[in-house]
Design an enzyme around this catalytic site. Structure first.
Site, PDB file in Angstrom:
ATOM      1  N   ASP A   1      -8.524  -9.054   3.394  1.00  0.00           N
ATOM      2  CA  ASP A   1      -8.260  -7.993   4.366  1.00  0.00           C
ATOM      3  C   ASP A   1      -9.371  -7.879   5.401  1.00  0.00           C
ATOM      4  O   ASP A   1     -10.228  -7.006   5.280  1.00  0.00           O
ATOM      5  CB  ASP A   1      -8.114  -6.664   3.607  1.00  0.00           C
ATOM      6  CG  ASP A   1      -7.660  -5.527   4.498  1.00  0.00           C
ATOM      7  OD1 ASP A   1      -7.311  -5.794   5.651  1.00  0.00           O
ATOM      8  OD2 ASP A   1      -7.661  -4.384   4.020  1.00  0.00           O
TER       9      ASP A   1
ATOM     10  N   GLU B   1     -12.916  -2.578  11.679  1.00  0.00           N
ATOM     11  CA  GLU B   1     -12.797  -1.773  10.459  1.00  0.00           C
ATOM     12  C   GLU B   1     -13.862  -2.121   9.420  1.00  0.00           C
ATOM     13  O   GLU B   1     -14.523  -1.234   8.882  1.00  0.00           O
ATOM     14  CB  GLU B   1     -11.400  -1.973   9.863  1.00  0.00           C
ATOM     15  CG  GLU B   1     -11.234  -1.291   8.528  1.00  0.00           C
ATOM     16  CD  GLU B   1      -9.869  -1.520   7.904  1.00  0.00           C
ATOM     17  OE1 GLU B   1      -9.019  -2.198   8.511  1.00  0.00           O
ATOM     18  OE2 GLU B   1      -9.650  -1.012   6.794  1.00  0.00           O
TER      19      GLU B   1
ATOM     20  N   GLU C   1       0.819  -1.209   0.000  1.00  0.00           N
ATOM     21  CA  GLU C   1       0.000   0.000   0.000  1.00  0.00           C
ATOM     22  C   GLU C   1       0.855   1.261   0.000  1.00  0.00           C
ATOM     23  O   GLU C   1       0.631   2.195   0.773  1.00  0.00           O
ATOM     24  CB  GLU C   1      -0.965  -0.024   1.198  1.00  0.00           C
ATOM     25  CG  GLU C   1      -1.903  -1.223   1.143  1.00  0.00           C
ATOM     26  CD  GLU C   1      -2.987  -1.259   2.216  1.00  0.00           C
ATOM     27  OE1 GLU C   1      -2.761  -0.699   3.298  1.00  0.00           O
ATOM     28  OE2 GLU C   1      -4.046  -1.835   1.947  1.00  0.00           O
TER      29      GLU C   1
END
Ligand code: GCW
Length: 829
Positions: free
Chosen positions: A378, A406, A299
């Site tokens: 993820d 998240e 990332e």
């Protein structure tokens, strides 16, 4: 023993959630009586920092629950006592005592025995830390009203590595944190007051967590600067009494970006030297420094690929520098290309970790641990187990779990993750054709690795209740308990947590356990069924619905939905070949459409919407139905919780009620967004005619508007009819009204509005001239525009309506929030 008959102690103190499961609430007198024979004295056989903590905790817990202050003996007991000390100290000081063999690492033993002729309760461990854990276990027995007079309980952790990770930034923000600002950092430095850090250390220790990486894996470049190290030492000091080792996240490029070299090539001798010197310096300030976590080539972070080097080269250069100080390197396997070509059907982000790390198996030093997210994507609401967990037989591994929610509702939705983690940990990867559960792999047992275990991204913040939601604390508790003993059932964990947090009233324990145990499946059923992952807006805050965002970009969280079908073909025969990364017994399951379980079918296969699942239902009807049952389930959570009125303290009762009520409204936003989107893309109608048909709903844009104008909402599916109305005559209020057309009766009324984070609008609802509801849109949802993140439901009950009544909503805009509205629904009561 005592549990069932006795109720929770509802105390008079304000319940902020700060005490979490270390509540130590006074037991009811009848229960407390059972502990009358508890010794009045405690004796510690050693004087170390951690043993002192253990003894102080014992005194604190007994005082809280039983109202008596244990006397602290300074030498051999002269009466019955609770004796704490390590096994070695016991052998030295009480040689007559028969001591169990085989206690090691952080294990503990609770037992009874004679010391100098006195009957004593003995809390011992192989290490000081083990003793501390033993004290917490002992106190937990009392809190749950269990027998402590006939103990013979030996517990050994499943794995040596049990670490928390925090994604805190130096400016005090927390990446993916949902409970306020950092307890560690503020304004570029370590906070002056570290009380909360030490309290956090206590929470972690109470569930056996022995290390914590404190800063964001997207690491600041100045973290190991010479003038910063003394500040880090203060954090280590706050943790130390609790046996929690400090670790930090470091950026691979440090030797160059912060260290004055012109390179960070891990194979360059100067770079190796730089890391060595750096950790000598760190260890001088923090002698028990635990190690580092590294996110590289991921990332946008720099990494070894910059020099054509491998993750093994990168991990080892740091590991060698840490070795003399007994530190470890957690090297994250979350390495992937986020610019993948969407048009290439063979591309697959899920394959990245295995493709990169499997060829390096055996090349990592012994103090390197590959930290692997549980699934190949993820932290989604459901994923298959990462095949890399089976693909590193000669390398230490730790599984990375996420406590901070998240992708699972950001603590505004209750989603108890232990059942999901259990599924992952119990999954049999059939390494080499043999039974190999993930929990054996990460413990290092299956391949005889020296270290391994568990890391969990927690992200507690300064909010009093740590995670922003009382019920979410069960995830932190459950993480620790599973890392300690992955064989515990989800049921056992949630019961234990509930009793410690809310007391022993059986109705409380049963109801809260039920809500928690049902919550993950409920969340999954309205956010990402059949292995679609969490269909949130992956380009935004990862919170509200945004299915379209999965596709047409390089991030690789694709679901490949089109007019005729949905799902990623990851088979070896016709797809991306991801299935080939598993051992053959597992390949056999996922390669075959008919053998793949329904809950992962679209992760592995692309099928027509009309494909019939094992359940006998089509894919599309399953999508529709589960969104309705999931949303309905969250409504039940509200009524289940309401049944606990006066059975839990008012403070937490109202906090949780508000949170569950909000969740049940937002679940409807999710339900409608995902169903409308699939309805549009598939063109297939809902057998039950519900999708797209809302008989009780009046769109704001179809009301008579005064000062409000309709606007398009993006993505369209996140507002009913794709539109909202916004008030454009600030500071004047606007209004939207319509005439009620239903039969005379009593109704419940829901107003769907958008609560943005850039203003505090006010709303008032009238029937004729009578005000029936008024509220402020003052929560801090992650959106500055009307969309699926900000969409919120206000519930007004018991409104008497007659045909022809005028319903009017007034919106008072504030700052950049234009009192936006979506629709109103009225239901006969
Ligand atoms: O899921 C993603 C998150 C990022 C996070 C990254 C990671 C810290 O959206 O915020 O970065 O995972 O795990 O590195």
């Amino acid at each position: 023993m005592l549990a069932s008959a006795l109720c929770a102690a509802v105390t008079g103190r304000a319940e902020t959630g700060h005490d979490a499961w270390l509540h130590y609430a006074p037991l009811q007198p009848a229960a407390a009586k059972c502990y009358r024979a508890l010794p009045a004295t405690t004796l510690s056989l050693g004087e170390t920092l951690v043993l002192n903590t253990a003894q102080a905790e014992l005194v604190r817990g007994v005082k809280g629950m039983l109202g008596k202050t244990l006397r602290i003996a300074v030498s051999a007991p002269i009466e019955n006592a609770i004796v704490i000390g390590t096994v070695r100290q016991l052998r030295d000081k009480v040689p007559a005592l028969h001591i169990t063999e085989g206690l090691r690492g952080d294990g503990f033993w609770l037992t009874g025995g004679e010391v100098r002729g006195f009957r004593c309760i003995i809390i011992t461990g192989a290490s000081d830390r083990g003793v501390l854990y033993g004290v917490f276990a002992f106190l937990s027995h009392i809190a749950r009203q269990e027998d402590v007079f006939h103990l013979d309980e030996l517990q050994q952790p499943s794995a040596p590595i049990r670490w928390a990770n925090q994604w805190d930034n130096l400016d005090g923000t927390i990446e993916r944190g949902y409970a306020g600002r950092s307890i560690f950092f503020e304004n570029g430095g370590v906070r002056p007051n570290l009380t909360r850090v030490s309290e956090y250390g206590r929470l972690l220790a109470s569930v056996g967590i022995n290390g914590c990486n404190v800063n964001n894996v997207n690491a600041d470049l100045h973290f190991l600067d010479p003038d910063f190290i003394p500040q880090l030492a203060r954090i280590a000091e706050a943790f130390r009494p609790w046996g929690v080792q400090l670790g930090v996240a470091v950026d691979m490029s440090l030797p160059k970006t912060a260290g004055g070299l012109d390179t960070f090539d891990p194979l360059d001798g100067r770079v190796a030297n730089w890391w060595e010197k750096k950790f000598d310096e760190v260890s001088r300030a923090i002698p028990d420094f635990g190690g580092v976590v590294v996110k590289a080539d991921s990332e946008g972070r720099l990494g070894p690929s910059f020099y054509g080097r491998s993750p093994a080269d990168a991990a080892n250069v740091i590991a060698r520098a840490l070795k003399p100080h007994a530190g470890v390197v957690f090297y994250r396997a979350f390495v992937y290309d986020h610019h993948l070509d969407w048009n290439n059907l063979k591309n697959d982000r899920a394959k990245a970790a295995y493709d990169i790390f499997h060829p390096l198996d055996g090349k990592f030093d012994d103090n390197v641990i590959i930290q692997i997210k549980y699934g190949p994507i993820d932290f989604q609401v459901r994923e298959p187990v990462s095949p890399l967990l089976g693909g590193l037989e000669h390398t230490n591994t730790a599984i990375e779990l996420q406590i901070t929610q998240e992708y699972t509702g950001q603590q505004r939705h209750t989603c108890f993750l232990v059942p999901m983690w259990k599924k992952i940990l119990d999954f049999d990867l059939r390494v080499g054709g043999r039974p190999t559960a993930v929990k054996q792999i990460v413990a290092g047992n299956s391949s005889h690795r020296p270290i391994g275990g568990y890391t969990g991204v927690v992200n507690v913040g300064l909010d009093q209740d740590w995670l922003g939601n009382h019920l979410a604390m069960a995830n932190l508790f459950g993480f620790g308990r599973l890392a300690w003993n992955p064989d515990l059932t989800a049921n056992a964990i949630v019961e234990e947590w509930t009793k410690l947090t809310f007391g022993n009233d059986p109705a409380v324990v049963q109801t809260i356990s039920r809500i928690q145990l049902d919550s993950w499946k409920a969340y999954e059923s309205y956010t990402g069924v059949l292995g679609l992952q969490t269909l949130t807006n992956i380009l935004g805050s990862h919170y509200g619905p945004g299915p379209e965002s999965q596709e047409h970009n390089g991030w690789g969280q694709w679901i490949r939905a089109d007019h005729s079908g949905v799902g990623m073909d990851r088979t070896i025969a016709t797809g991306t070949g991801f299935v080939g990364q598993y051992f053959s017994d597992v390949q056999t399951i996922y390669e075959s459409l008919s053998k793949t379980p329904d809950d992962l079918v679209l992760f592995f296969h692309h099928v027509p919407y009309t494909y019939k699942l094992h359940s006998g239902k089509t894919v599309i009807q399953t999508i529709y139905d589960s969104h309705y049952t999931g949303a309905e389930k969250t409504k039940q959570f509200v009524s289940q919780w309401k049944s606990l009125y006066r059975r839990v303290d008012d403070d937490r009762f109202h906090d949780v009620l508000a949170q569950l009520t909000y969740q049940s409204g937002h679940a409807i936003v999710w339900r409608d967004a995902i169903n409308d989107w699939f309805h549009q893309i598939s063109g297939v109608s809902d057998e039950h005619g519900r999708v797209g048909d809302h008989p009780h709903r009046i769109e704001a844009e179809s009301m008579e508007l005064e000062g409000y104008i309709p606007v398009d909402v993006t993505p369209w599916e996140s507002a009913s009819g794709g539109k909202a109305v916004v008030c454009v005559q600030a500071p004047q209020p606007c209004s939207a009204k319509y005439r009620f057309r239903g039969a005379k009766g009593t109704y419940d009324l829901d107003v769907e509005y958008f609560d943005q984070n850039n203003g505090v609008s006010k709303y008032r609802v009238f029937v004729g001239n009578q005000l029936i509801g008024e509220w402020l849109a003052d929560s801090s949802l992650p959106a500055a525009v009307p969309n699926g993140d900000s969409s919120t439901r206000r519930h007004i009950t018991g409104v008497a309506l007659r045909p022809g009544d005028e319903l009017r909503i007034e919106g008072f805009p504030d700052a950049a929030e234009a009192a936006p509205l979506d629709y109103v629904e009225t239901y006969p009561k």
